[in-house]
Design a protein around this motif. Structure first.
Motif, PDB file in Angstrom:
ATOM      1  N   LYS A   1      56.082 -10.229  -2.476  1.00 34.40           N
ATOM      2  CA  LYS A   1      56.360  -8.704  -3.170  1.00 34.40           C
ATOM      3  C   LYS A   1      55.082  -8.165  -3.677  1.00 34.40           C
ATOM      4  O   LYS A   1      54.611  -7.154  -3.487  1.00 34.40           O
ATOM      5  N   GLU A   2      54.015  -9.194  -4.275  1.00 35.63           N
ATOM      6  CA  GLU A   2      53.087  -8.957  -4.824  1.00 35.63           C
ATOM      7  C   GLU A   2      51.842  -8.836  -3.872  1.00 35.63           C
ATOM      8  O   GLU A   2      51.133  -7.780  -4.030  1.00 35.63           O
ATOM      9  N   LEU A   3      51.914  -9.387  -2.877  1.00 32.63           N
ATOM     10  CA  LEU A   3      51.230  -9.256  -1.541  1.00 32.63           C
ATOM     11  C   LEU A   3      51.288  -7.770  -1.174  1.00 32.63           C
ATOM     12  O   LEU A   3      50.333  -7.063  -0.995  1.00 32.63           O
ATOM     13  N   TYR A   4      52.495  -7.480  -0.702  1.00 35.28           N
ATOM     14  CA  TYR A   4      52.664  -6.047  -0.415  1.00 35.28           C
ATOM     15  C   TYR A   4      52.137  -5.046  -1.320  1.00 35.28           C
ATOM     16  O   TYR A   4      51.635  -4.146  -0.658  1.00 35.28           O
ATOM     17  N   ALA A   5      52.379  -5.161  -2.550  1.00 35.80           N
ATOM     18  CA  ALA A   5      52.205  -4.525  -3.421  1.00 35.80           C
ATOM     19  C   ALA A   5      50.486  -4.037  -3.375  1.00 35.80           C
ATOM     20  O   ALA A   5      50.083  -2.980  -3.511  1.00 35.80           O
ATOM     21  N   LEU A   6      49.834  -5.049  -3.523  1.00 42.60           N
ATOM     22  CA  LEU A   6      48.478  -4.957  -3.292  1.00 42.60           C
ATOM     23  C   LEU A   6      47.890  -4.582  -1.989  1.00 42.60           C
ATOM     24  O   LEU A   6      47.071  -3.811  -2.108  1.00 42.60           O
ATOM     25  N   ALA A   7      48.404  -5.144  -1.115  1.00 42.42           N
ATOM     26  CA  ALA A   7      47.827  -4.540   0.300  1.00 42.42           C
ATOM     27  C   ALA A   7      48.081  -3.229   0.429  1.00 42.42           C
ATOM     28  O   ALA A   7      47.346  -2.531   1.199  1.00 42.42           O
ATOM     29  N   GLU A   8      49.275  -2.682   0.132  1.00 42.34           N
ATOM     30  CA  GLU A   8      49.695  -1.357   0.621  1.00 42.34           C
ATOM     31  C   GLU A   8      48.982  -0.426  -0.287  1.00 42.34           C
ATOM     32  O   GLU A   8      48.861   0.761  -0.027  1.00 42.34           O
ATOM     33  N   ALA A   9      48.550  -0.915  -1.661  1.00 40.72           N
ATOM     34  CA  ALA A   9      48.060   0.160  -2.363  1.00 40.72           C
ATOM     35  C   ALA A   9      46.591   0.185  -2.194  1.00 40.72           C
ATOM     36  O   ALA A   9      45.791   1.120  -2.374  1.00 40.72           O
ATOM     37  N   GLY A  10      46.021  -0.450  -1.137  1.00 37.30           N
ATOM     38  CA  GLY A  10      44.720  -0.391  -0.577  1.00 37.30           C
ATOM     39  C   GLY A  10      43.596  -0.777  -1.491  1.00 37.30           C
ATOM     40  O   GLY A  10      42.525   0.120  -1.372  1.00 37.30           O
ATOM     41  N   VAL A  11      43.771  -1.389  -2.592  1.00 40.20           N
ATOM     42  CA  VAL A  11      42.878  -1.422  -3.483  1.00 40.20           C
ATOM     43  C   VAL A  11      41.904  -2.624  -3.507  1.00 40.20           C
ATOM     44  O   VAL A  11      41.168  -2.786  -4.307  1.00 40.20           O
ATOM     45  N   PHE A  12      42.512  -3.685  -2.505  1.00 42.21           N
ATOM     46  CA  PHE A  12      41.653  -5.124  -2.574  1.00 42.21           C
ATOM     47  C   PHE A  12      41.339  -5.395  -1.366  1.00 42.21           C
ATOM     48  O   PHE A  12      42.167  -5.362  -0.253  1.00 42.21           O
ATOM     49  N   ASN A  13      39.972  -5.609  -0.871  1.00 42.16           N
ATOM     50  CA  ASN A  13      39.500  -5.781   0.457  1.00 42.16           C
ATOM     51  C   ASN A  13      39.095  -7.141   0.810  1.00 42.16           C
ATOM     52  O   ASN A  13      38.359  -7.653   1.761  1.00 42.16           O
ATOM     53  N   GLY A  14      39.622  -8.195  -0.110  1.00 43.73           N
ATOM     54  CA  GLY A  14      39.287  -9.378   0.113  1.00 43.73           C
ATOM     55  C   GLY A  14      40.576 -10.037   0.833  1.00 43.73           C
ATOM     56  O   GLY A  14      41.231  -9.216   1.425  1.00 43.73           O
ATOM     57  N   ARG A  15      40.716 -11.509   0.671  1.00 44.18           N
ATOM     58  CA  ARG A  15      41.715 -12.129   1.414  1.00 44.18           C
ATOM     59  C   ARG A  15      42.894 -12.418   0.302  1.00 44.18           C
ATOM     60  O   ARG A  15      42.435 -12.412  -1.065  1.00 44.18           O
ATOM     61  N   PHE A  16      43.765 -13.015   0.862  1.00 47.99           N
ATOM     62  CA  PHE A  16      45.092 -13.181  -0.048  1.00 47.99           C
ATOM     63  C   PHE A  16      45.363 -14.651  -0.119  1.00 47.99           C
ATOM     64  O   PHE A  16      45.287 -15.276   0.999  1.00 47.99           O
ATOM     65  N   HIS A  17      45.873 -15.366  -1.158  1.00 51.80           N
ATOM     66  CA  HIS A  17      46.601 -16.536  -1.006  1.00 51.80           C
ATOM     67  C   HIS A  17      47.999 -16.659  -1.541  1.00 51.80           C
ATOM     68  O   HIS A  17      47.986 -16.197  -2.905  1.00 51.80           O
ATOM     69  N   VAL A  18      49.036 -17.027  -0.753  1.00 52.72           N
ATOM     70  CA  VAL A  18      50.499 -16.778  -1.443  1.00 52.72           C
ATOM     71  C   VAL A  18      50.790 -18.093  -2.171  1.00 52.72           C
ATOM     72  O   VAL A  18      50.926 -19.113  -1.377  1.00 52.72           O
ATOM     73  N   LEU A  19      51.107 -18.223  -3.326  1.00 56.73           N
ATOM     74  CA  LEU A  19      51.345 -19.632  -4.000  1.00 56.73           C
ATOM     75  C   LEU A  19      52.843 -19.835  -3.544  1.00 56.73           C
ATOM     76  O   LEU A  19      53.190 -21.312  -3.719  1.00 56.73           O
ATOM     77  N   GLY A  20      53.794 -19.072  -3.371  1.00 57.98           N
ATOM     78  CA  GLY A  20      55.260 -19.105  -3.318  1.00 57.98           C
ATOM     79  C   GLY A  20      55.807 -19.636  -4.397  1.00 57.98           C
ATOM     80  O   GLY A  20      56.600 -20.386  -4.397  1.00 57.98           O
ATOM     81  N   GLY A  21      55.166 -18.908  -5.565  1.00 54.41           N
ATOM     82  CA  GLY A  21      56.001 -19.275  -6.889  1.00 54.41           C
ATOM     83  C   GLY A  21      54.915 -19.481  -8.060  1.00 54.41           C
ATOM     84  O   GLY A  21      53.920 -19.415  -7.777  1.00 54.41           O
ATOM     85  N   LEU A  22      55.470 -19.812  -9.046  1.00 53.16           N
ATOM     86  CA  LEU A  22      54.767 -20.187 -10.247  1.00 53.16           C
ATOM     87  C   LEU A  22      54.903 -21.485 -10.805  1.00 53.16           C
ATOM     88  O   LEU A  22      56.244 -21.913 -10.646  1.00 53.16           O
ATOM     89  N   ILE A  23      54.100 -22.163 -11.719  1.00 51.75           N
ATOM     90  CA  ILE A  23      54.442 -23.284 -12.327  1.00 51.75           C
ATOM     91  C   ILE A  23      55.371 -23.006 -13.340  1.00 51.75           C
ATOM     92  O   ILE A  23      55.280 -22.273 -14.046  1.00 51.75           O
ATOM     93  N   SER A  24      56.523 -23.688 -13.576  1.00 48.42           N
ATOM     94  CA  SER A  24      57.718 -23.405 -14.201  1.00 48.42           C
ATOM     95  C   SER A  24      58.544 -24.752 -14.715  1.00 48.42           C
ATOM     96  O   SER A  24      59.313 -25.300 -14.065  1.00 48.42           O
TER      97      SER A  24
END
Ligand SMILES: [Zn+2]
Length: 199
Positions: A91-114
């Protein structure tokens, strides 16, 4: 007197309650809709749920769920290879990609350390991230992680493990404490990215 639900209905209610944000009352409302909706609509929903699981697989490079390998973002030659943005999930990837504000690459962690939820670094796509940092193409790692305890823990883990020489930044001003990135509008995301600070 408490009236018992038929076993099949109770099973549906329990399954629905496993979905995010669905409590008992919402589950009752959804179940009641499913029981009265046209048969074709219910079959369509069940088929769509199974199909998405069967056809969407994590991109071998960035982890984004995709029907094609590599995904649309990784195969886009217009993107800047030196900037890599680390996010928790889809969902964060879609938010940033669709806002069109970042032109680099992405890396999805699949969660957070908890530690509380028993999620350690090995459960996340961190090895794949480190592998992407080996060839020297990435010069800046942008951490777009939520300002929560889990987000902070993950950010600090990355700070300690990312190879020296790679600049580590994170989103700046405009992100309210505890906010979900996907709830922010494009303008706020843009300001947060422009105002990113070294970490
Ligand atoms: Zn990808």
């Amino acid at each position: 007197m408490k009236l018992k639900r038929p076993a099949s209905l109770e099973a549906l209610l329990e399954a629905l309650q496993k979905l995010p944000s669905i409590g008992r009352r919402s589950a009752e409302r959804l179940a009641s809709h499913l029981l009265t909706a046209p048969q074709a609509e219910v079959e369509g929903l069940a088929a769509a749920m199974l199909k998405v699981r069967a056809t969407l697989l994590p991109c071998g490079t960035c982890g984004h769920l995709t029907e094609n390998q590599p995904c649309e973002i990784c195969s886009d030659s217009q993107r800047d290879d030196s900037l890599l943005c680390v996010i928790a999930g889809e969902k964060e990837l879609y938010a940033l990609a669709e806002a069109g504000v970042f032109n680099g690459r992405f890396h999805v962690l699949g969660g957070l350390i908890s530690p509380l939820k028993g999620i350690g670094p090995k459960r996340l796509r961190l090895e794949a991230l480190h592998a992407r940092l080996q060839d020297g193409a990435v010069t800046e790692l942008v951490l777009a992680l939520p300002p929560t305890t889990e987000g902070e823990t993950t950010a600090h883990y990355l700070k300690e493990t990312v190879p020296a020489g790679i600049k580590l930044t994170r989103l700046g001003i405009g992100i309210p404490l505890g906010a979900d990135l996907d709830y922010l509008d494009a303008g706020t995301l843009d300001r947060a990215l422009q105002g990113r600070q070294e970490f």
